[in-house]
Design a protein around this motif. Structure first.
Motif, mmCIF file in Angstrom:
data_model
loop_
_atom_site.group_PDB
_atom_site.id
_atom_site.type_symbol
_atom_site.label_atom_id
_atom_site.label_comp_id
_atom_site.label_asym_id
_atom_site.label_seq_id
_atom_site.Cartn_x
_atom_site.Cartn_y
_atom_site.Cartn_z
ATOM 1 N N MET A 177 0.849 -1.173 0.000
ATOM 2 C CA MET A 177 0.000 0.000 0.000
ATOM 3 C C MET A 177 0.899 1.243 0.000
ATOM 4 S SD MET A 177 -2.943 1.157 2.752
ATOM 5 C CE MET A 177 -3.955 -0.252 2.459
ATOM 6 N N SER A 178 0.585 2.211 -0.864
ATOM 7 C CA SER A 178 1.385 3.430 -0.949
ATOM 8 C C SER A 178 1.118 4.348 0.246
ATOM 9 C CB SER A 178 1.078 4.178 -2.246
ATOM 10 O OG SER A 178 -0.205 4.778 -2.179
ATOM 11 N N VAL A 179 2.032 5.291 0.437
ATOM 12 C CA VAL A 179 1.873 6.270 1.519
ATOM 13 C C VAL A 179 0.604 7.087 1.298
ATOM 14 C CG1 VAL A 179 2.888 8.307 2.607
ATOM 15 C CG2 VAL A 179 4.349 6.385 1.954
ATOM 16 N N ARG A 180 0.358 7.476 0.041
ATOM 17 C CA ARG A 180 -0.840 8.279 -0.246
ATOM 18 C C ARG A 180 -2.111 7.496 0.069
ATOM 19 N NH1 ARG A 180 -2.858 11.295 -5.779
ATOM 20 N NH2 ARG A 180 -5.007 11.405 -5.110
ATOM 21 N N CYS A 181 -2.141 6.235 -0.301
ATOM 22 C CA CYS A 181 -3.314 5.402 -0.013
ATOM 23 C C CYS A 181 -3.542 5.296 1.494
ATOM 24 C CB CYS A 181 -3.131 4.031 -0.633
ATOM 25 S SG CYS A 181 -4.586 2.993 -0.524
ATOM 26 N N THR A 182 -2.450 5.142 2.246
ATOM 27 C CA THR A 182 -2.557 5.083 3.703
ATOM 28 C C THR A 182 -3.108 6.390 4.253
ATOM 29 O OG1 THR A 182 -0.706 3.537 3.811
ATOM 30 C CG2 THR A 182 -1.255 4.717 5.835
ATOM 31 N N LEU A 183 -2.617 7.524 3.742
ATOM 32 C CA LEU A 183 -3.122 8.834 4.169
ATOM 33 C C LEU A 183 -4.607 8.981 3.858
ATOM 34 C CD1 LEU A 183 -0.271 11.278 3.099
ATOM 35 C CD2 LEU A 183 -1.112 10.908 5.421
ATOM 36 N N GLU A 184 -5.004 8.557 2.684
ATOM 37 C CA GLU A 184 -6.414 8.655 2.303
ATOM 38 C C GLU A 184 -7.291 7.826 3.241
ATOM 39 O OE1 GLU A 184 -6.697 7.694 -1.853
ATOM 40 O OE2 GLU A 184 -5.764 9.592 -2.455
ATOM 41 N N ASN A 185 -6.823 6.644 3.603
ATOM 42 C CA ASN A 185 -7.583 5.816 4.539
ATOM 43 C C ASN A 185 -7.707 6.494 5.902
ATOM 44 O OD1 ASN A 185 -8.076 3.759 2.712
ATOM 45 N ND2 ASN A 185 -6.243 2.621 3.285
ATOM 46 N N LEU A 186 -6.622 7.105 6.375
ATOM 47 C CA LEU A 186 -6.665 7.806 7.662
ATOM 48 C C LEU A 186 -7.621 8.997 7.602
ATOM 49 C CD1 LEU A 186 -2.878 7.766 8.615
ATOM 50 C CD2 LEU A 186 -4.729 6.571 9.797
ATOM 51 N N ILE A 187 -7.567 9.745 6.506
ATOM 52 C CA ILE A 187 -8.446 10.904 6.344
ATOM 53 C C ILE A 187 -9.911 10.462 6.300
ATOM 54 C CG2 ILE A 187 -9.160 12.655 4.649
ATOM 55 C CD1 ILE A 187 -6.089 13.052 4.152
ATOM 56 N N THR A 188 -10.187 9.373 5.610
ATOM 57 C CA THR A 188 -11.553 8.861 5.520
ATOM 58 C C THR A 188 -12.122 8.563 6.905
ATOM 59 O OG1 THR A 188 -11.194 7.943 3.324
ATOM 60 C CG2 THR A 188 -12.990 6.982 4.622
ATOM 61 N N MET A 189 -11.298 8.017 7.787
ATOM 62 C CA MET A 189 -11.758 7.628 9.120
ATOM 63 C C MET A 189 -11.643 8.743 10.164
ATOM 64 S SD MET A 189 -10.265 3.734 9.353
ATOM 65 C CE MET A 189 -8.593 4.303 9.433
ATOM 66 N N PHE A 190 -11.019 9.862 9.813
ATOM 67 C CA PHE A 190 -10.773 10.917 10.791
ATOM 68 C C PHE A 190 -12.081 11.534 11.267
ATOM 69 C CE2 PHE A 190 -8.735 14.747 12.480
ATOM 70 C CZ PHE A 190 -7.639 14.174 13.095
ATOM 71 N N PRO A 191 -12.232 11.788 12.574
ATOM 72 C CA PRO A 191 -13.505 12.295 13.100
ATOM 73 C C PRO A 191 -13.790 13.779 12.799
ATOM 74 C CG PRO A 191 -11.916 12.069 14.875
ATOM 75 C CD PRO A 191 -11.274 11.491 13.648
ATOM 76 N N ARG A 192 -12.783 14.537 12.427
ATOM 77 C CA ARG A 192 -12.995 15.958 12.099
ATOM 78 C C ARG A 192 -12.947 16.129 10.586
ATOM 79 N NH1 ARG A 192 -9.186 17.654 16.928
ATOM 80 N NH2 ARG A 192 -10.787 17.865 18.517
ATOM 81 N N TRP A 193 -13.318 17.342 10.117
ATOM 82 C CA TRP A 193 -13.267 17.620 8.679
ATOM 83 C C TRP A 193 -11.808 17.553 8.250
ATOM 84 C CZ3 TRP A 193 -15.545 22.720 10.568
ATOM 85 C CH2 TRP A 193 -16.865 22.550 10.982
ATOM 86 N N ALA A 194 -11.479 16.717 7.278
ATOM 87 C CA ALA A 194 -10.096 16.556 6.850
ATOM 88 C C ALA A 194 -10.003 16.335 5.348
ATOM 89 C CB ALA A 194 -9.451 15.388 7.588
ATOM 90 N N ALA A 195 -8.883 16.806 4.771
ATOM 91 C CA ALA A 195 -8.659 16.652 3.337
ATOM 92 C C ALA A 195 -7.170 16.506 3.046
ATOM 93 C CB ALA A 195 -9.208 17.864 2.584
ATOM 94 N N LEU A 196 -6.864 15.844 1.956
ATOM 95 C CA LEU A 196 -5.506 15.759 1.433
ATOM 96 C C LEU A 196 -5.457 16.684 0.228
ATOM 97 C CD1 LEU A 196 -2.716 14.344 1.520
ATOM 98 C CD2 LEU A 196 -3.672 12.628 -0.047
ATOM 99 N N VAL A 197 -4.487 17.601 0.228
ATOM 100 C CA VAL A 197 -4.413 18.664 -0.771
ATOM 101 C C VAL A 197 -3.064 18.600 -1.473
ATOM 102 C CG1 VAL A 197 -4.465 21.178 -1.071
ATOM 103 C CG2 VAL A 197 -5.931 20.092 0.645
ATOM 104 N N ASP A 198 -3.037 18.798 -2.798
ATOM 105 C CA ASP A 198 -1.759 18.774 -3.513
ATOM 106 C C ASP A 198 -1.074 20.135 -3.442
ATOM 107 O OD1 ASP A 198 -2.870 20.465 -5.482
ATOM 108 O OD2 ASP A 198 -3.013 18.879 -6.985
ATOM 109 N N HIS A 199 0.134 20.214 -4.032
ATOM 110 C CA HIS A 199 0.930 21.446 -3.938
ATOM 111 C C HIS A 199 0.253 22.637 -4.608
ATOM 112 C CE1 HIS A 199 1.950 20.051 -7.947
ATOM 113 N NE2 HIS A 199 2.337 21.277 -8.215
ATOM 114 N N GLY A 200 -0.664 22.371 -5.530
ATOM 115 C CA GLY A 200 -1.398 23.452 -6.189
ATOM 116 C C GLY A 200 -2.666 23.863 -5.464
ATOM 117 N N GLY A 201 -2.979 23.175 -4.361
ATOM 118 C CA GLY A 201 -4.143 23.533 -3.566
ATOM 119 C C GLY A 201 -5.418 22.783 -3.900
ATOM 120 N N THR A 202 -5.335 21.780 -4.777
ATOM 121 C CA THR A 202 -6.519 21.020 -5.164
ATOM 122 C C THR A 202 -6.755 19.866 -4.200
ATOM 123 O OG1 THR A 202 -6.154 21.565 -7.487
ATOM 124 C CG2 THR A 202 -7.559 19.671 -7.037
ATOM 125 N N ILE A 203 -8.012 19.650 -3.837
ATOM 126 C CA ILE A 203 -8.376 18.536 -2.961
ATOM 127 C C ILE A 203 -8.192 17.223 -3.726
ATOM 128 C CG2 ILE A 203 -10.236 17.428 -1.664
ATOM 129 C CD1 ILE A 203 -11.484 20.254 -1.354
#
Length: 109
Positions: free
Chosen positions: A1-27
Motif C-alpha cells: 500500500m502506498s503512503v498516499r493510499c494510507t493517508l487517504e484511509n486515515l483521512i476517511t476515518m478521521f472524526p474531524r473535517w479533513a482533506a488531502l491537498v496537492d501542492h497546487g491547492g486542489t483537494i
C-alpha cells in the motif's frame, strides 16, 4: 500500500473535517464530514471550497514553502452563510515524491 493510499484511509476515518491537498491547492481526497460541510469533494481548490478570506492562503503557502506545521483560527462560513470561528491545522509532507498537505478543520465553539 502506498503512503498516499494510507493517508487517504486515515483521512476517511478521521472524526474531524479533513482533506488531502496537492501542492497546487486542489483537494485530492477528503472525508465525508469535509465533503458535507463544504459541499465539495476532490478536484476542487480547497481554499475556494472553504471560501477563504486570505488567512488560510497565507498559512498554506508558508507551511508548504518551509515544510512546517501551521495552525490558526479562521472564520469559516456555516450553512446559513454566516461565519463561525474554526481552527485549521495544516501538515505539509513529502508523499511518494510529491509535496502534499493534510488539512484538518474543527469548530472552536
Amino acid at each position: 500500500m502506498s503512503v498516499r493510499c494510507t493517508l487517504e484511509n486515515l483521512i476517511t476515518m478521521f472524526p474531524r473535517w479533513a482533506a488531502l491537498v496537492d501542492h497546487g491547492g486542489t483537494i485530492l481526497h477528503c472525508n465525508e464530514g469535509f465533503a458535507k460541510r463544504f459541499t465539495t469533494g476532490p478536484g476542487v481548490p480547497w481554499l475556494e471550497a472553504v471560501r477563504d478570506s486570505g488567512l488560510l492562503q497565507a498559512a498554506t503557502a508558508q507551511a508548504m514553502s518551509v515544510c512546517k506545521y501551521s495552525g490558526l483560527e479562521v472564520p469559516l462560513p456555516k450553512g446559513d452563510g454566516t461565519l463561525a470561528p474554526a481552527w485549521c491545522d495544516i501538515y505539509p509532507l513529502q508523499c511518494d515524491g510529491n509535496m502534499l498537505c493534510v488539512v484538518v478543520l474543527h469548530s472552536t465553539k
